[in-house]
Write an enzyme that holds these catalytic residues in place. Structure first.
Site, PDB file in Angstrom:
ATOM      1  N   ALA A   6      -5.325  -2.440   5.714  1.00 47.73           N
ATOM      2  CA  ALA A   6      -6.698  -2.049   6.044  1.00 47.73           C
ATOM      3  C   ALA A   6      -7.588  -2.251   4.839  1.00 47.73           C
ATOM      4  CB  ALA A   6      -6.748  -0.579   6.470  1.00 47.73           C
ATOM      5  N   TYR A   7      -8.869  -2.362   5.111  1.00 46.23           N
ATOM      6  CA  TYR A   7      -9.861  -2.307   4.037  1.00 46.23           C
ATOM      7  C   TYR A   7     -10.197  -0.830   3.890  1.00 46.23           C
ATOM      8  CZ  TYR A   7     -14.131  -3.158   1.375  1.00 46.23           C
ATOM      9  OH  TYR A   7     -15.101  -3.169   0.392  1.00 46.23           O
TER      10      TYR A   7
ATOM     11  N   LYS B 127     -13.223   0.842  11.526  1.00 43.49           N
ATOM     12  CA  LYS B 127     -11.920   1.332  12.009  1.00 43.49           C
ATOM     13  C   LYS B 127     -11.989   1.704  13.493  1.00 43.49           C
ATOM     14  CE  LYS B 127      -8.548   2.009   9.953  1.00 43.49           C
ATOM     15  NZ  LYS B 127      -7.357   1.141   9.785  1.00 43.49           N
TER      16      LYS B 127
ATOM     17  N   THR C 120      -7.870   6.234  11.267  1.00 46.36           N
ATOM     18  CA  THR C 120      -8.381   7.229  10.322  1.00 46.36           C
ATOM     19  C   THR C 120      -9.193   8.345  10.983  1.00 46.36           C
ATOM     20  OG1 THR C 120      -9.895   7.486   8.424  1.00 46.36           O
ATOM     21  CG2 THR C 120     -10.394   5.728   9.961  1.00 46.36           C
TER      22      THR C 120
ATOM     23  N   LEU D 256       1.453   3.564   2.409  1.00 46.15           N
ATOM     24  CA  LEU D 256       2.308   3.724   3.583  1.00 46.15           C
ATOM     25  C   LEU D 256       3.369   2.624   3.657  1.00 46.15           C
ATOM     26  CD1 LEU D 256       3.019   5.158   6.191  1.00 46.15           C
ATOM     27  CD2 LEU D 256       1.163   3.904   7.331  1.00 46.15           C
TER      28      LEU D 256
ATOM     29  N   GLY E 184       0.826  -1.201   0.000  1.00 47.07           N
ATOM     30  CA  GLY E 184       0.000   0.000   0.000  1.00 47.07           C
ATOM     31  C   GLY E 184       0.864   1.256   0.000  1.00 47.07           C
TER      32      GLY E 184
ATOM     33  N   TYR F  15     -16.971   2.111   6.870  1.00 46.61           N
ATOM     34  CA  TYR F  15     -15.513   2.117   6.993  1.00 46.61           C
ATOM     35  C   TYR F  15     -15.082   2.718   8.332  1.00 46.61           C
ATOM     36  CZ  TYR F  15     -10.737   3.865   6.355  1.00 46.61           C
ATOM     37  OH  TYR F  15      -9.413   4.175   6.536  1.00 46.61           O
TER      38      TYR F  15
END
Length: 282
Positions: free
Chosen positions: A62-63, A131, A103, A13, A11, A127
């Site tokens: 993460a999704y 999270k 997030t 990051l 991803g 989402y």
């Protein structure tokens, strides 16, 4: 030599951490993508952690498909919530440190001042809800874990707003961007550096910390900055969110207060425009 496991290594990051890791050879780095460490397959996750046996886990996986999560709630919850609980539980039992990335979408967007780590959470989409559940389970299983809340992440890797805008500004003559969602972007390379600053710091204090770049802007203003730095001639206009409906609601205001991470770990927080210039010059 301490061993650092980075999940979600392909991803934005994870990719930035991989580049930075070359400057930190005092650690043994393990970069695991979804085929090597499957957060959606909970039955084998613990065994995979046992096999790698890391001293430090940095969970970048993460999704993140915010709109898709509205119709894939179970999968989003497995990756963003239940799997995080397993990582936290394993790290606690094995005296391993855990940094988990979260997030700004845990907030409902009704604030008008920068959000501290103690601000009330109230997610308005699936989402954000998954999270937040992941954060809560993480600290329940391992109170020493560090949770980093971030926002509007972009980098030279993967799909993100900066790359999309740059492409559209070349392809089109006009572009409309929402101007009533306020926050601050995060250059993933800056977040990666913040993570390494925490890992190499003499203190380790568990809990929630905020990190994004400095600046308070709308997506429209972000687009204008991209236009300016990129030298694009496309005409960009601002529109209300109501003119651009999406399956998942977005918080109207999610600017993060970064005082705590600066004080606790002496983390440097660059201005969003300076970091945008760096990314767009690569």
């Amino acid at each position: 030599m301490e061993k650092i496991l980075v999940t979600g290594s392909n991803g934005q990051l994870g990719s930035e951490l991989r580049i930075l890791s070359e400057k930190y050879p005092q650690f043994e780095w393990i970069f695991a993508d979804r085929t090597q460490l499957s957060l959606d397959n909970l039955s084998i996750l613990e065994d995979q952690l046992d096999a790698d046996s890391p001293d430090i886990i940095v969970n970048c996986a993460a999704y993140t498909a915010v709109d898709k999560a509205e119709s894939e709630e179970e999968l989003a919850d497995t990756i963003n919530h239940l799997a995080v609980g397993i990582l936290a539980d394993w790290s606690s039992k094995n005296n391993s440190k855990l940094i988990h990335v979260s997030t700004d979408y845990v907030f409902d967007g009704t604030s008008s001042t920068a959000l501290t780590e103690n601000a009330p959470t109230n997610p308005i989409n699936v989402y954000g809800a998954t999270k937040l559940a992941g954060e809560q389970l993480c600290l329940q299983k391992n109170p020493e874990a560090i949770i980093l809340r971030t926002s509007w992440v972009y980098s030279g890797f993967g799909n993100n707003f900066v790359k999309t805008m740059s492409r559209l500004m070349i392809e089109r003559d006009t572009l409309s961007v929402v101007n009533d969602q306020i926050g601050s972007p995060t250059y993933a390379a800056d977040l990666a550096q913040a993570i390494i600053t925490i890992i190499t710091h003499s203190n380790w204090t568990g809990g929630i910390y905020n990190f994004s770049n400095e600046g308070e802007i709308s997506w429209y203003e972000f687009a204008l900055a991209i236009k300016e730095i990129g030298g694009y001639t496309c005409e960009v206009s601002g529109i209300p969110s109501s003119s651009y409906p999406t399956p998942a609601k977005r918080p109207a205001y999610s600017l993060l207060d970064k005082s705590k991470i600066k004080k606790e770990f002496q983390v440097a927080v660059p201005n969003y425009k300076e970091s945008l210039k760096v990314m767009m010059s690569l």
